[in-house]
Write an enzyme that holds these catalytic residues in place. Structure first.
Site, PDB file in Angstrom:
ATOM      1  CG  ASN A  47      -0.804  -0.218   2.479  1.00 46.90           C
ATOM      2  OD1 ASN A  47      -0.485  -1.318   2.894  1.00 46.90           O
ATOM      3  ND2 ASN A  47      -0.887   0.821   3.270  1.00 46.90           N
ATOM      4  CG  ASP A  48      -0.029   4.137   2.846  1.00 45.29           C
ATOM      5  OD1 ASP A  48      -0.995   3.617   2.303  1.00 45.29           O
ATOM      6  OD2 ASP A  48      -0.040   4.525   4.022  1.00 45.29           O
ATOM      7  CD  GLN A  64       3.027   1.161   5.693  1.00 47.62           C
ATOM      8  OE1 GLN A  64       2.179   0.836   6.490  1.00 47.62           O
ATOM      9  NE2 GLN A  64       4.312   1.280   6.032  1.00 47.62           N
TER      10      GLN A  64
HETATM   11  N1  DQQ Z   1      -1.692   3.073   5.794  1.00 47.52           N
HETATM   12  C1  DQQ Z   1      -2.467   4.215   6.117  1.00 47.52           C
HETATM   13  C2  DQQ Z   1      -1.551   5.000   6.975  1.00 47.52           C
HETATM   14  C3  DQQ Z   1      -0.859   3.961   7.766  1.00 47.52           C
HETATM   15  C4  DQQ Z   1      -0.679   2.885   6.768  1.00 47.52           C
HETATM   16  C5  DQQ Z   1      -2.918   4.941   4.891  1.00 47.52           C
HETATM   17  C6  DQQ Z   1      -0.800   1.511   7.323  1.00 47.52           C
HETATM   18  O1  DQQ Z   1      -2.198   5.934   7.785  1.00 47.52           O
HETATM   19  O2  DQQ Z   1       0.362   4.396   8.286  1.00 47.52           O
HETATM   20  O3  DQQ Z   1      -3.223   4.095   3.839  1.00 47.52           O
HETATM   21  O4  DQQ Z   1      -0.539   0.550   6.336  1.00 47.52           O
END
Ligand code: DQQ
Length: 506
Positions: A47-48, A64
Site C-alpha cells: 500500500n502507501d 507499506q
Molecule cells: N496506511 C495508512 C496509513 C498507515 C498505513 C494509509 C498503514 O495511515 O500508516 O493508507 O498501512
C-alpha cells in the site's frame, strides 16, 4: 549529525521476510499479469508509498508491504531505487515489525538524506487486537502509535536505540493516542521538522507539527489545521512543501462525506495551498481541492528532485474492495511519478518527463473527423501512452473506449453541454465484486476554445488520465482481461481528433 546509537543486528523478522521474497523471486517472471512501468510488490501486498527521497543521487522509494499474503498484514517497508523514476530496482526489505514499539507494524513515514546517511522516520504501531500469524501480543491494552527513527546506507537500515523519538506523552492534548501516524520529515534553515497525521477528541482530523535540532529530541510546534468535521475523521499521510512561491499541504482524510463530484472514494486525498507559519505551525489556506478525481489514488507523498522539481507518487488503489490481481500473487501498485506545479492557485500534475524516454513505435493521426465508432490501425494495446487533442466545436460529446474486447470496455466521455469528463469502468468485467460498488467518476472540466486535451497512460491494469495540461487527473485500476486491447473513438457530431500513441517499453 550527532552520533545516533543504532540496533546493529538484523532481526529474525527481517531475515525471514527477505528469505521469503528471495525464494520466490525466480517465479516472479510471469510478466503478462504484472505492470510494466509502475512500481509493484515482488510478491504479496503493497500500500502507501513511504520514504520517497533522493539519496546519493538516486531516487529511493519504500512502501507499506506485507510479503506473506495478498491482504494487508503487519507492515514491513519494501524498498526500490531508481536513477530516473521509471525503471526501478528491488532492494531488500528495509524494516520489519520486530521491536516492542512497532511489533504490529512499521507504518507509513518518510526519509531524507542527512550527511552521508539515509534517515527514515516512521510510525510504530502496537495493536493488542491484531491476530495475524507472526505478530506477538502487545503488552499494552490499547492501540498506540509512536514515531520512530531508522538510519541506513541505501540498502541496510537500523532502528535507533532511543526509539520511539516521538512518544505518546508528546501527543497534544485532546488528541487520539491510537491515530497518530505517518510522519513526513524535512529540513529548513538548519532545523528538522515533521508533520504527523492525527485525530482530535471531537472525531475530526488534524495535522500536528514537531521540530528538532538533532532528529532524536522533538518538540511540538503546533497544529497546522483541523477538519472541524468538514473534511474527514482522521487525516493520514500529510506532506508539506514549498512550490512556486507558496506552501502546499497534501493529505489523505478518512471517511469524507461525498458530494456530487468530490470525495467519492470514501478515503481520498486533498491539497491545501497557502502559507505555513513556522513559529506557530498555523497553515493559512487560500485554496483547496481533491488531488485526483479517479477511483484509485491514495496516500501520495512527494520528494524534491535534484533539479528542483517537486515529484509526487501515490498508491494506485483504494481501500475497501477486493483486488482481482490477488490471483497472480500480488496486490497494489504505485502511480506514475508526477511533477507538480501551482498555477492560478491550483495544483497541476503531469507525469515526469523521464517517461518519454521509454516511448516506442510512434503512431500519429492528425485532424481525423470522428462521426461514428472509429478505430485506427496501430492504436491499440495495454501498455502505452495516448496524447490527444479533440476539437469539439462541431460535436456535443466524444468518447474513447479503452481496454475493449467483445466482452468489455472502459469508457472516457466528455459531455460538452455539462462540461463533464466521465470515467466509467462499469462494463470492464473487472471482477470488483466486494466493497464500495464504485465504478464511475465525473469531473467538471473547463475547455479552452472547445479543445479537449488528454494524456492517457495505460499499463496492464491501470489507466491514468491527465486532462487540460495537468489541471485535472483521474487515476483508476481496471482489471479487465489482458486480451481486451482495442481502442475505439465515438462522437455524436463531428469531433476533430489529433492523436499520438506510443508503446511504453521498459
Ligand atoms: N496506511 C495508512 C496509513 C498507515 C498505513 C494509509 C498503514 O495511515 O500508516 O493508507 O498501512
Amino acid at each position: 549529525m550527532r552520533d545516533i546509537k543504532l540496533i546493529s543486528e538484523k532481526s529474525d523478522a527481517l531475515i525471514k521476510a527477505n528469505d521469503y521474497i528471495s525464494e520466490r523471486m525466480d517465479s516472479i517472471t510471469e510478466q503478462e499479469f504484472r505492470h510494466h512501468y509502475h512500481v509493484m510488490p515482488e510478491v504479496g501486498w503493497l500500500n502507501d508509498p513511504n520514504g520517497f527521497s533522493v539519496y546519493n543521487d538516486e531516487y529511493h522509494l519504500f512502501y507499506q508491504y506485507y510479503p506473506y499474503a495478498t491482504h494487508w498484514g503487519p507492515m514491513h517497508w519494501g524498498h526500490v531505487k531508481s536513477k530516473d523514476l521509471i525503471k526501478w530496482e528491488y532492494l531488500p526489505v528495509a524494516l520489519a515489525p520486530d521491536q516492542k514499539y512497532d511489533q504490529n507494524g512499521c507504518f507509513s513515514g518518510s526519509a531524507m538524506q542527512v550527511g552521508d546517511k539515509h534517515v527514515l522516520l516512521y510510525t510504530g504501531h502496537v495493536d493488542p487486537n491484531m491476530s495475524f500469524t507472526g505478530s506477538t501480543a502487545a503488552e499494552v491494552g490499547e492501540i498506540r502509535q509512536v514515531q520512530c527513527l531508522a538510519i541506513g546506507d541505501g540498502v541496510n537500515y537500523h532502528k535507533a536505540v532511543a526509539n520511539p523519538v516521538i512518544s505518546t506523552e508528546q501527543i497534544p492534548q485532546n488528541s487520539s493516542l491510537s491515530d497518530f501516524r505517518d510522519p513526513k520529515i524535512w529540513e529548513k534553515d538548519g532545523l528538522y521538522y515533521c508533520v504527523v497525521g492525527s485525530r482530535d477528541e471531537d472525531e475530526s482530523g488534524k495535522i500536528v507539527m514537531y521540530q528538532s535540532v538533532n532528529l532524536l529530541d522533538w518538540s511540538l510546534v503546533g497544529i497546522l489545521d483541523h477538519s472541524r468535521h468538514e473534511l474527514g475523521r482522521m487525516w493520514e499521510c500529510p506532506d508539506v512543501f514549498e512550490l512556486d512561491e507558496t506552501d502546499v499541504l497534501i493529505m489523505s482524510p478518512q471517511q469524507l462525506h461525498h458530494d456530487e463530484f468530490k470525495y467519492k472514494n470514501g478515503n481520498t486525498t486533498v491539497y491545501f495551498i497557502g502559507n505555513l507559519d513556522y513559529q506557530t505551525a498555523k497553515f493559512t489556506k487560500t485554496a483547496f481541492d481533491e488531488i485526483d478525481y479517479g477511483l484509485d489514488f491514495y496516500a501520495p507523498q512527494t520528494t524534491l528532485a535534484p533539479d528542483g522539481r517537486r515529484i509526487m507518487i501515490a498508491w494506485m488503489q483504494s481501500w475497501d474492495r477486493n483486488i482481482p490481481s490477488d490471483q497472480y500473487g500480488w496486490v497494489g501498485a504505485m502511480t506514475l511519478p508526477r511533477e507538480l506545479s501551482v498555477k492560478n492557485n491550483k495544483l497541476y500534475q503531469m507525469p515526469v518527463k523521464e517517461i518519454e524516454n521509454y516511448r516506442q513505435n510512434e503512431v500519429v493521426y492528425k485532424n481525423q473527423i470522428i462521426a461514428e465508432s472509429t478505430q485506427f490501425e496501430g492504436i491499440n494495446g495495454r501498455c502505452l501512452e495516448l496524447d490527444l487533442t479533440v476539437d469539439l466545436s462541431q460535436a456535443d460529446n466524444f468518447s474513447i473506449k479503452l481496454m475493449k474486447s467483445d466482452e468489455c470496455e472502459t469508457v472516457v466521455t466528455f459531455d460538452k453541454e455539462c462540461s463533464i469528463l466521465t470515467f466509467d469502468r462499469s462494463q470492464s468485467g473487472s471482477g470488483i465484486t466486494e466493497g464500495r460498488p464504485l465504478d464511475i467518476r465525473k469531473v467538471p472540466i473547463l475547455l479552452d476554445k472547445d479543445q479537449l486535451k488528454l494524456r492517457i497512460f495505460m499499463d496492464t491494469y491501470s489507466i491514468e488520465i491527465f486532462a487540460q495540461d495537468g489541471e485535472y487527473a483521474m487515476t483508476s485500476t481496471v482489471y479487465s482481461k489482458i486480451d481486451a486491447q482495442a481502442i475505439e473513438f465515438v462522437s455524436d457530431g463531428e469531433a476533430k481528433l489529433s492523436i499520438s500513441k506510443w508503446d511504453i517499453v521498459i
